[in-house]
Write an enzyme that holds these catalytic residues in place. Structure first.
Site, mmCIF file in Angstrom:
data_model
loop_
_atom_site.group_PDB
_atom_site.id
_atom_site.type_symbol
_atom_site.label_atom_id
_atom_site.label_comp_id
_atom_site.label_asym_id
_atom_site.label_seq_id
_atom_site.Cartn_x
_atom_site.Cartn_y
_atom_site.Cartn_z
ATOM 1 N N ALA A 1 1.241 5.577 -0.219
ATOM 2 C CA ALA A 1 0.591 6.890 -0.280
ATOM 3 C C ALA A 1 0.807 7.635 1.037
ATOM 4 C CB ALA A 1 -0.888 6.739 -0.590
ATOM 5 N N SER B 1 4.243 7.214 2.782
ATOM 6 C CA SER B 1 5.559 6.817 3.292
ATOM 7 C C SER B 1 6.216 5.871 2.303
ATOM 8 C CB SER B 1 5.443 6.150 4.666
ATOM 9 O OG SER B 1 4.731 4.936 4.567
ATOM 10 N N GLY B 2 7.553 5.865 2.335
ATOM 11 C CA GLY B 2 8.298 5.024 1.410
ATOM 12 C C GLY B 2 9.407 4.281 2.114
ATOM 13 N N GLY C 1 -1.207 3.975 -7.275
ATOM 14 C CA GLY C 1 -1.631 4.245 -8.639
ATOM 15 C C GLY C 1 -2.254 5.619 -8.819
ATOM 16 N N HIS D 1 2.661 -0.686 -10.045
ATOM 17 C CA HIS D 1 1.558 -0.460 -9.124
ATOM 18 C C HIS D 1 1.808 -1.329 -7.901
ATOM 19 C CE1 HIS D 1 -2.946 -0.622 -8.008
ATOM 20 N NE2 HIS D 1 -2.369 0.463 -7.511
ATOM 21 N N ASP D 2 1.811 -0.736 -6.718
ATOM 22 C CA ASP D 2 2.219 -1.478 -5.524
ATOM 23 C C ASP D 2 1.364 -2.707 -5.281
ATOM 24 O OD1 ASP D 2 -0.004 0.034 -4.730
ATOM 25 O OD2 ASP D 2 1.065 1.132 -3.170
ATOM 26 N N THR E 1 -3.423 0.799 3.684
ATOM 27 C CA THR E 1 -4.280 1.985 3.627
ATOM 28 C C THR E 1 -5.582 1.653 2.910
ATOM 29 O OG1 THR E 1 -2.346 3.436 3.603
ATOM 30 C CG2 THR E 1 -4.418 4.365 2.840
ATOM 31 N N ASN F 1 -11.736 -2.486 -4.692
ATOM 32 C CA ASN F 1 -11.115 -1.621 -3.685
ATOM 33 C C ASN F 1 -12.047 -1.485 -2.484
ATOM 34 O OD1 ASN F 1 -9.401 -0.959 -5.966
ATOM 35 N ND2 ASN F 1 -8.795 0.861 -4.824
ATOM 36 N N GLY G 1 0.983 -4.801 5.283
ATOM 37 C CA GLY G 1 1.060 -4.411 6.687
ATOM 38 C C GLY G 1 -0.137 -4.845 7.506
#
Length: 495
Positions: free
Chosen positions: A13, A15-16, A85, A241-242, A263, A300, A410
């Site tokens: 959300a 960066s890629g 998502g 979904h990551d 994030t 979450n 990360g």
């Protein structure tokens, strides 16, 4: 087959990245080919993603990946795309994107929950979908857009990775794991809940067929394949979904929990089926789709978004807030006097995150220093204590003890938070792999290609080729006291 490479496109959300991955015997190849950023921007009255720019960056990364694979003398088998998502875009009959997708942090969903529950009770929505209530779920985003007006020429609604796959192949489908984040999928049949969609007055005719992880979506469009010099390569649906890909790529031990840390922090366990009952609903847990028939039972937690937002503000003030420097500074702060409840709604997207954090610290009775080290420690200690409370709740809801925690993503590089999590939970923590999402994305492609017979076999390959850092709990009276103070703050903050 062993020498084949897989391209994993991982969109976070903001960066890629585009990676080349390989799973030859004794190998776990993860080579970053391209990295790019795309912060949402306010246009046409909403906070939006520039999807056209994102796709152009992806194409550049794909072309560079092809060049690198030829340098390595290895064939590329397929491409997989994962992303965050809930967000979606609308396309017309000609396949054109009608407007830039709205970001989930946009305020358009304010009041949408109450309007939805006026039509269908909250309890019924949960019984049908098993998904936690978050104000930005696609259900509430789409309800808000229907009220504002859906473009008349819209023919398809596709989530972000499905849009990218549509641009790559021309085929319009929705992959299951990301579909579940919409809160519009029947948790038991794993298909769109058409009755729920109709009762809410949502445009069900726009929804695409749901397909499972590992589905071959087709070859690249011929003109695109020629332009990228990637002829004969197919696109495969990973867990789009990551977090689904991150969990698939985590070499989980039986009976362990995972934290996909970035994030957001997703704290949960993998299960074979959904768990839907009044207690699960009361604690607002979710049953998101996982790879290859699994369910991600999780919660979450706001995650490192809080500290990263603070660091961005501090950098704008020309303060030295490098992570290593901050972590070394907070190691010298002995106690945890300042604590917050990370899931306070005020932390979702405030004008100033530093102000939002200091407001809660003040409300909780803290009148000590409010400098970057103190605020950083407050955030990280509070995250660890929040993780601990979620893990305990998982044990209560599932009736199963958790043996340890695997932190991936990360955030697994944050050694202070890893140790704090071990201290707060009293459990062993294994940190890594950092690139679990990329690994999970590529594993799904490798399973589709026949390189591995199952997710378990793929995970065993990963486990044999990584060395996660290990953190053992260090019980102390200070952490016990911090846990008691945290509970006081949490009780005052929970809705």
């Amino acid at each position: 087959m062993y020498q084949s490479l897989y391209i994993a496109v991982d969109l976070g959300a903001g960066s890629g990245r585009v990676f080349l991955a390989g799973f030859a015997p004794g190998e776990l190849l993860l080579e970053e080919i391209r990295r790019f950023s795309y912060p949402p921007a306010r246009t046409d009255g909403h906070l939006r993603w520039d999807l056209r720019t994102i796709f152009e960056e992806i194409k550049t990364g794909l072309k560079d990946a092809g060049i690198r694979a030829r340098q390595l003398g290895r064939p590329i088998r397929s491409i997989g795309v994962d992303s965050w998502g809930v967000d979606y875009g609308l396309v017309d009959a000609g396949g054109e994107l009608l407007e830039q997708p709205v970001c989930y942090r946009d305020e358009r969903t304010e009041g949408s929950m109450e309007k939805v529950f006026a039509r269908i009770p909250r309890d019924e929505v949960f019984k049908r979908t098993g998904i936690q209530f978050l104000v930005f779920n696609t259900l509430f985003q789409l309800h808000a857009q229907v009220e504002a007006g859906i473009p008349r020429n819209a023919t398809q609604l596709l989530l972000i990775p499905d849009l990218i796959n549509f641009f790559l192949t021309g085929g319009a489908v929705t992959e299951y794991t990301n579909a579940t984040t919409t809160q519009l999928v029947d948790a038991r049949t794993r298909t769109w809940d058409r009755e729920l969609i109709a009762r809410l007055g949502l445009p069900g005719e726009l929804f695409a067929e749901i397909v499972p992880v590992g589905s071959v979506l087709g070859p690249l469009k011929p003109p695109l394949a020629a332009a990228l010099d990637l002829k004969g390569i197919t696109v495969v649906a990973p867990a789009t979904h990551d977090t689904g890909s991150a969990v698939a790529g985590a070499p989980l031990e039986d009976g362990w929990a995972y934290i996909s840390s970035g994030t957001w922090s997703l704290v949960g366990v993998e299960r074979p089926e959904v768990l839907i009952d009044p207690e699960v609903a009361r604690h607002n847990f979710t049953n998101e789709g996982g790879a290859f028939g699994t369910i991600r039972f999780l919660k979450n937690v706001m995650g490192l978004w809080i500290i990263e937002s603070c660091r961005r503000e501090w950098r704008n003030q020309d303060l030295d807030v490098q992570y290593d420097r901050l972590l070394s500074q907070i190691e010298t702060i002995e106690d945890s006097p300042a604590l917050i409840f990370p899931d306070e709604p005020r932390f979702l997207n405030p004008p100033s995150m530093v102000a939002a954090v200091t407001e809660q610290l003040t409300a909780a009775g803290w009148h000590g220093p409010m400098e970057p080290p103190e605020i950083t420690k407050a955030i990280l200690d509070s995250l660890a204590l929040r993780y601990a409370s979620v893990v305990r709740t998982i044990e209560e809801l599932t009736g199963q003890s958790i043996g340890g925690i695997q932190i991936v993503g990360g955030g697994s590089r944050n050694t202070y938070l890893n140790q704090a999590t071990a201290n707060a939970t009293g459990l062993t923590v294994l940190a890594g792999p950092i690139e679990a999402t990329v690994i999970g994305n590529a594993l799904a492609q490798a399973i589709a290609a026949g390189r591995f017979a199952s997710l378990a076999e793929g995970r065993q390959h990963v486990r044999a080729n990584i060395r996660p850092a290990r953190f053992e709990p260090r019980p102390s009276s200070k952490w016990e006291a911090a846990a008691q103070r945290y509970e006081t703050v949490a009780r005052a903050s929970r809705p």
